[in-house]
Design an enzyme around this catalytic site. Structure first.
Site, PDB file in Angstrom:
ATOM      1  N   GLY A 190     -13.416 -32.795 -62.571  1.00 28.98           N
ATOM      2  CA  GLY A 190     -14.093 -34.060 -62.277  1.00 28.98           C
ATOM      3  C   GLY A 190     -15.013 -33.922 -61.081  1.00 28.98           C
ATOM      4  N   VAL A 193     -16.761 -38.658 -57.001  1.00 30.44           N
ATOM      5  CA  VAL A 193     -16.809 -38.829 -55.546  1.00 30.44           C
ATOM      6  C   VAL A 193     -15.744 -37.975 -54.846  1.00 30.44           C
ATOM      7  CG1 VAL A 193     -16.959 -40.531 -53.726  1.00 30.44           C
ATOM      8  CG2 VAL A 193     -17.513 -41.193 -56.037  1.00 30.44           C
ATOM      9  N   VAL A 247     -11.840 -29.765 -69.802  1.00 25.76           N
ATOM     10  CA  VAL A 247     -10.613 -28.975 -69.647  1.00 25.76           C
ATOM     11  C   VAL A 247      -9.674 -29.282 -70.808  1.00 25.76           C
ATOM     12  CG1 VAL A 247      -8.570 -28.623 -68.188  1.00 25.76           C
ATOM     13  CG2 VAL A 247     -10.845 -28.863 -67.147  1.00 25.76           C
ATOM     14  N   VAL A 279     -10.172 -37.222 -61.637  1.00 29.06           N
ATOM     15  CA  VAL A 279     -10.879 -37.748 -62.814  1.00 29.06           C
ATOM     16  C   VAL A 279     -10.892 -39.276 -62.826  1.00 29.06           C
ATOM     17  CG1 VAL A 279     -10.450 -35.711 -64.240  1.00 29.06           C
ATOM     18  CG2 VAL A 279      -8.775 -37.570 -64.216  1.00 29.06           C
ATOM     19  N   HIS A 453     -39.005 -45.232 -32.770  1.00 27.03           N
ATOM     20  CA  HIS A 453     -39.504 -43.871 -33.015  1.00 27.03           C
ATOM     21  C   HIS A 453     -38.995 -42.928 -31.929  1.00 27.03           C
ATOM     22  CE1 HIS A 453     -42.171 -40.587 -34.054  1.00 27.03           C
ATOM     23  NE2 HIS A 453     -42.462 -40.486 -32.762  1.00 27.03           N
TER      24      HIS A 453
HETATM   25  P1  NAD Z   1     -14.937 -40.800 -60.150  1.00 26.43           P
HETATM   26  O1  NAD Z   1     -14.963 -41.839 -61.193  1.00 26.43           O
HETATM   27  O2  NAD Z   1     -15.868 -40.887 -59.007  1.00 26.43           O
HETATM   28  O3  NAD Z   1     -15.176 -39.361 -60.799  1.00 26.43           O
HETATM   29  C1  NAD Z   1     -14.387 -38.874 -61.826  1.00 26.43           C
HETATM   30  C2  NAD Z   1     -15.189 -37.819 -62.573  1.00 26.43           C
HETATM   31  O4  NAD Z   1     -14.307 -37.143 -63.446  1.00 26.43           O
HETATM   32  C3  NAD Z   1     -16.290 -38.417 -63.432  1.00 26.43           C
HETATM   33  O5  NAD Z   1     -17.497 -37.739 -63.159  1.00 26.43           O
HETATM   34  C4  NAD Z   1     -15.810 -38.213 -64.848  1.00 26.43           C
HETATM   35  O6  NAD Z   1     -16.856 -37.987 -65.765  1.00 26.43           O
HETATM   36  C5  NAD Z   1     -14.967 -36.956 -64.691  1.00 26.43           C
HETATM   37  N1  NAD Z   1     -13.912 -36.802 -65.684  1.00 26.43           N
HETATM   38  C6  NAD Z   1     -13.123 -37.747 -66.243  1.00 26.43           C
HETATM   39  N2  NAD Z   1     -12.229 -37.187 -67.083  1.00 26.43           N
HETATM   40  C7  NAD Z   1     -12.459 -35.844 -67.043  1.00 26.43           C
HETATM   41  C8  NAD Z   1     -11.858 -34.723 -67.665  1.00 26.43           C
HETATM   42  N3  NAD Z   1     -10.819 -34.872 -68.492  1.00 26.43           N
HETATM   43  N4  NAD Z   1     -12.346 -33.499 -67.380  1.00 26.43           N
HETATM   44  C9  NAD Z   1     -13.388 -33.333 -66.526  1.00 26.43           C
HETATM   45  N5  NAD Z   1     -14.005 -34.366 -65.914  1.00 26.43           N
HETATM   46  C10 NAD Z   1     -13.531 -35.601 -66.160  1.00 26.43           C
HETATM   47  O7  NAD Z   1     -13.402 -40.754 -59.664  1.00 26.43           O
HETATM   48  P2  NAD Z   1     -12.739 -39.990 -58.440  1.00 26.43           P
HETATM   49  O8  NAD Z   1     -13.641 -38.968 -57.887  1.00 26.43           O
HETATM   50  O9  NAD Z   1     -11.379 -39.606 -58.916  1.00 26.43           O
HETATM   51  O10 NAD Z   1     -12.591 -41.151 -57.394  1.00 26.43           O
HETATM   52  C11 NAD Z   1     -11.893 -42.353 -57.735  1.00 26.43           C
HETATM   53  C12 NAD Z   1     -12.482 -43.522 -57.018  1.00 26.43           C
HETATM   54  O11 NAD Z   1     -12.158 -43.480 -55.644  1.00 26.43           O
HETATM   55  C13 NAD Z   1     -13.999 -43.544 -57.072  1.00 26.43           C
HETATM   56  O12 NAD Z   1     -14.440 -44.249 -58.205  1.00 26.43           O
HETATM   57  C14 NAD Z   1     -14.378 -44.269 -55.848  1.00 26.43           C
HETATM   58  O13 NAD Z   1     -14.493 -45.629 -56.141  1.00 26.43           O
HETATM   59  C15 NAD Z   1     -13.208 -44.054 -54.910  1.00 26.43           C
HETATM   60  N6  NAD Z   1     -13.640 -43.146 -53.827  1.00 26.43           N
HETATM   61  C16 NAD Z   1     -14.672 -43.528 -53.040  1.00 26.43           C
HETATM   62  C17 NAD Z   1     -15.107 -42.693 -52.042  1.00 26.43           C
HETATM   63  C18 NAD Z   1     -16.259 -43.116 -51.194  1.00 26.43           C
HETATM   64  O14 NAD Z   1     -16.586 -44.293 -51.223  1.00 26.43           O
HETATM   65  N7  NAD Z   1     -16.895 -42.224 -50.448  1.00 26.43           N
HETATM   66  C19 NAD Z   1     -14.522 -41.455 -51.853  1.00 26.43           C
HETATM   67  C20 NAD Z   1     -13.489 -41.083 -52.689  1.00 26.43           C
HETATM   68  C21 NAD Z   1     -13.042 -41.950 -53.673  1.00 26.43           C
END
Ligand code: NAD
Ligand code: FAD
Length: 477
Positions: A190, A193, A247, A279, A453
């Site tokens: 995944g 973020v 995966v 994910v 600036h």
């Molecule tokens: P995410 O939704 O950001 O990313 C998950 C990714 O996993 C996606 O790109 C998706 O396509 C992929 N994915 C899903 N199933 C998969 C699979 N079986 N195999 C491969 N890829 C797959 O979720 P996250 O990174 O787990 O984060 C969860 C939430 O936590 C985020 O939506 C966000 O709201 C929050 N978060 C925010 C911050 C921030 O604001 N800076 C930081 C960390 C987490």
């Protein structure tokens, strides 16, 4: 006779604890039920965000960035640094200490505001009764005129890679925030973020990071021009990001984990020392309400609420990750404030169109409002202005002149529609656009505002000027 409160909040994360404090500020007798046990085995407030989310991840991002910068970023300034050494135990201890300071701070805020912390698992019963089961198994029931459910979320599990943080081979974000040795190779399932932020931490500390992302597009929620630039820069930093890679199985081996995945070239295998599964996250609603309470959930298991976060039961509200909308700490906190003010008879509201997003990689990525692809598909006529940090004096001085600011404004009214930034301190810069959106500003309002600036904010100014083809420090096209 059960004790009755004006408000009982279930969950003490950034949504719940903020709601509780705001309720107490407004003179409501408030209790907050929270069951979290921290890494020291003690009850703790602050939820995912403070214990295993925003705060520890940003702490490690900062530490790892400083380490990386000392090793690789000083030469350009004419400063030669030798003997840089990583003390991972100390880095982790600093992170743990910051987490404890902040989570204990919430306890102090509760005391100061008169919020009662009811320790244990909270469950909504019929008629706004709340059952609290303490760690020792004892059960208490309290009543409330209003109940706010703020039970948050947890990582999504996939069958192909079962997480076991205690074993430490296949981990979720909590496990990846606590490695005690830098893994030689880190696989990440995944490239969202969490994958990007924690992948960056371990990449900077020396791991070879391979990210397997199921979909073909990168960062689908971000403006795709920014996403393309981000992908280019992350690849340059050595993150091995493979898009369209699904995966299918994992197998533990003597040296780590063998990961099988399918991409456009067919079935492939890689072996990594550790594997992070990131994910997405799902709402914590499994044991939050007794069936007789009648709390309505929607398909994804989120609590069903309206724009004011009111659930289907009178006097019952839900906020934060457990309801629709982005899973962001500040979104949950603002929902908490809105609900508290509405309970107190005020007119709380939240502008869901002006919630900033930030990804704390280097360069940082931040945005607010609509993306270009969203405007296109909605058929909204727009103008684009952009400005590269390579033409910004402050960014040059910082040796951080990568990325750009992009502003989208309505083609007829000039109303600001979106702002997308990839570059230094994007997390801070985006706030100017958030404020502008909140005040219904036009791109011309931003363009006519005096910016100091030399500052990074001048890139926002120039992007606003560029909407009308009058940027001063770039050749207008
Ligand atoms: P995410 O939704 O950001 O990313 C998950 C990714 O996993 C996606 O790109 C998706 O396509 C992929 N994915 C899903 N199933 C998969 C699979 N079986 N195999 C491969 N890829 C797959 O979720 P996250 O990174 O787990 O984060 C969860 C939430 O936590 C985020 O939506 C966000 O709201 C929050 N978060 C925010 C911050 C921030 O604001 N800076 C930081 C960390 C987490
Ligand atoms: P949570 O923070 O999950 O809190 C819910 C609380 O409810 C928990 O303490 C839980 O113990 C408690 N609880 C649950 N059920 C019960 C029950 N039945 N009884 C009693 N207590 C219960 N967001 C950002 O905005 N910026 C970031 O930089 C950021 N970084 C992140 C990094 C990581 C690694 C992760 C995992 C998340 C990150 N997030 C970030 C997302 C952010 O942490 C969440 O959006 C936020 O914590 C949601 O707040 P919440 O109060 O709704 O839920």
């Amino acid at each position: 006779m059960a004790k009755t409160y004006d408000v009982v909040v279930i969950g003490g994360g950034p949504a719940g604890y903020v709601a509780a404090i705001r309720c107490a500020q407004l003179g409501l007798e408030t209790a907050c039920v929270e069951e979290w046990i921290n890494f020291k085995g003690d009850p703790a407030l602050g939820g995912t965000c403070l214990n295993v989310g925003c705060i520890p991840s940003k702490t490690l991002l900062e530490s790892s960035e400083q380490y990386h910068h000392l090793r690789h970023g000083m030469g350009a300034h004419g400063i030669h640094v030798e003997g840089v050494r990583l003390d991972l135990d100390k880095m982790m201890a600093r992170k743990d200490d910051i987490v404890l300071q902040l989570t204990n701070g919430i306890g102090a805020l509760f005391k100061a505001n008169g919020v009662e912390w009811l320790q244990g698992h909270g469950k909504l019963l019929a008629e706004r009764q709340v059952e609290i089961t303490a760690r020792d198994g004892s059960v208490e029931v309290v009543g409330a005129d209003n109940v706010i459910v703020a039970t948050g979320s947890r990582p999504i599990d996939i069958d192909a890679a079962r997480v076991d943080n205690a074993e430490g081979l296949i981990v979720d974000s909590t496990g990846a925030l606590d490695f005690r040795k830098v893994p030689e190779t880190l696989g990440v399932i995944g490239a969202g973020v969490i994958g990007l932020e924690l992948g960056s931490v371990w990449n900077r500390l020396g791991s070879k990071v391979i990210m397997l992302e199921a979909v073909e597009d990168f960062l689908v929620l971000a403006d795709q021009q920014v996403a393309r630039e981000a992908l280019r820069q992350f690849k340059k930093q050595g993150l091995d990001i493979r898009l369209g890679a699904r995966v299918i199985a994992t197998q533990k081996t003597a040296g780590g984990v063998e990961v099988s995945f399918k991409d456009k070239d067919g079935e492939q295998k890689i072996t990594v020392e550790k594997l992070l599964v990131s994910v997405g996250r799902r709402p914590n609603t499994d044991n939050v309400a007794a069936p007789e309470a009648g709390l309505l959930l929607n398909e994804g298991g989120f609590i069903h609420v309206d724009d004011r976060c009111e659930a289907n039961l009178p006097g019952v509200y839900a906020i934060g990750d457990v309801v629709r909308g982005p899973m962001l700490a500040h979104k949950g906190s603002e929902e908490g404030i809105m609900v508290a003010e509405n309970i107190a008879g005020q007119h709380g509201h939240l502008n869901y169109d002006a919630i900033p997003w930030v990804i704390y990689t280097n360069p940082e990525i931040a945005w607010v409002g609509r993306t270009e692809q969203a405007l296109k598909s909605a058929g909204i006529p727009y103008k684009v202005g952009s400005f590269p940090f390579s033409a910004n004096g402050r960014a040059k001085a910082m040796d951080a002149a990568n990325g750009m600011v992009k502003i989208l404004a309505h083609a007829q009214t000039d109303a600001l529609l979106g702002c997308h930034i990839i570059g230094p301190f994007a997390s801070e810069l985006v706030q100017e656009a958030v404020l502008a959106l909140e005040f219904h500003a036009s791109s011309e309002d931003l363009a006519r505002t005096i910016h100091g600036h030399p500052t990074l904010y001048e890139a926002v100014h120039e992007a606003a000027l560029s909407v009308h083809g009058r940027a001063l420090h770039k050749i207008n096209t």
